[in-house]
Design a protein around this motif. Sequence first.
Motif, short mmCIF file in Angstrom:
data_model
loop_
_atom_site.label_atom_id
_atom_site.label_comp_id
_atom_site.label_asym_id
_atom_site.label_seq_id
_atom_site.Cartn_x
_atom_site.Cartn_y
_atom_site.Cartn_z
N ASP A 62 4.23 -8.41 12.29
CA ASP A 62 4.61 -7.37 13.05
C ASP A 62 3.69 -6.72 13.92
OD1 ASP A 62 7.47 -8.07 12.18
OD2 ASP A 62 7.03 -7.09 10.29
N MET A 83 5.14 -0.25 7.88
CA MET A 83 5.95 -0.25 9.19
C MET A 83 6.66 0.89 9.67
SD MET A 83 5.79 -3.25 10.97
CE MET A 83 7.41 -3.06 12.00
N LYS A 84 7.39 1.37 8.53
CA LYS A 84 8.17 2.79 8.89
C LYS A 84 7.28 3.88 9.13
CE LYS A 84 11.33 5.86 6.28
NZ LYS A 84 12.13 6.03 5.25
N GLU A 88 6.41 -7.39 -0.04
CA GLU A 88 7.32 -7.11 1.13
C GLU A 88 7.80 -5.47 1.04
OE1 GLU A 88 8.79 -8.51 3.77
OE2 GLU A 88 7.28 -10.04 3.57
N PRO A 89 8.16 -4.95 -0.06
CA PRO A 89 8.53 -3.73 0.27
C PRO A 89 7.23 -2.68 0.53
CG PRO A 89 8.99 -4.41 -1.89
CD PRO A 89 8.36 -5.49 -1.28
N HIS A 110 5.07 -3.74 2.91
CA HIS A 110 4.98 -4.05 4.09
C HIS A 110 6.04 -3.14 5.07
CE1 HIS A 110 4.44 -6.07 8.05
NE2 HIS A 110 5.56 -6.31 8.24
N HIS A 111 7.29 -3.04 4.27
CA HIS A 111 8.20 -2.35 5.10
C HIS A 111 7.81 -0.89 5.03
CE1 HIS A 111 10.99 -5.61 5.65
NE2 HIS A 111 11.21 -5.77 4.40
#
Length: 285
Positions: A223, A203-204, A196-197, A199-200
């Motif tokens: 996403d 995304m960023k 999860e970290p 993936h974020h």
Amino acid sequence: MERKPIWICTLATQVCLFFALYIALNLGHPQTSIYRAKNSNEFYFISVSGGFRPLLQQTLLLKTMENVAKSHKAKFVINTSELGEDDPLKQNATRFFPSLRVPWYSTRVSEEKEINCFQEKIKLPHGETLEIVGLDTGSLQETMLTRLSNGTCDNCLSSLTKTLEATDGQWCMVVGFHPMVVCEANEEMKAKEIYEPLHHIFMKHGVNVYLSKHGCTKFAHQDSIAYIENPDLVEYLDGREMVDGFLLHGVSPIEIVTYFVTSAGEVVHRTLIRQRVTVCCHQSA
């Protein structure tokens, strides 16, 4: 009884292998041939899962890769192998197959304390740039699991973050050995904690694709990020065994098309990714 010279036995073996390879390449009529899938507006490259293979299987795979590389003018190969530069598929490809003597970008797996990355900027024909970021997922897993257990994971992805901050191309692909999609129920918590970290961060910083070896699924998206996995040494599809394969990627200003190609040159399915939006479709051939 007189024994035949050793060279005759060796020659007979090579002839048999040649005819077996010829038959494998020419028998059958695939539903969709990759040689008919070329788009003159696309920039092509290949990705493959390295590793050890029996000689005939390796030769068949590399011969098809060479034919596709030649017909589509593939500019480089990405090798999702844990062996890095020492991978035998890469070594044999660049030694014996002229059309595969293009740049090879290889992932690796280590247990170092620092997460190392490499970054390549590929200029595309229409003026855009494809950024390729290689991620050592071995050190990533080791570092994140250790720091998660100690509650000190705030900066464990700083190296990857800095590398992605330096990207400014229209397309960004992160490449690693370990797949980021985990399907087993008992692995869900580990997947959430570790990925999860990541993936974020993807995304960023506008990552479009994460490419890895085969895991539990060939393709997934979350996403605007596509998670694509290379075929394993032997795949199974629709209840039948399917031979080895690789991925052919075609990049244009607005999309990336990825073809899953068997070692017989058959397109099994394709994935279409739209620029900065989401995955458009995932079609079987």
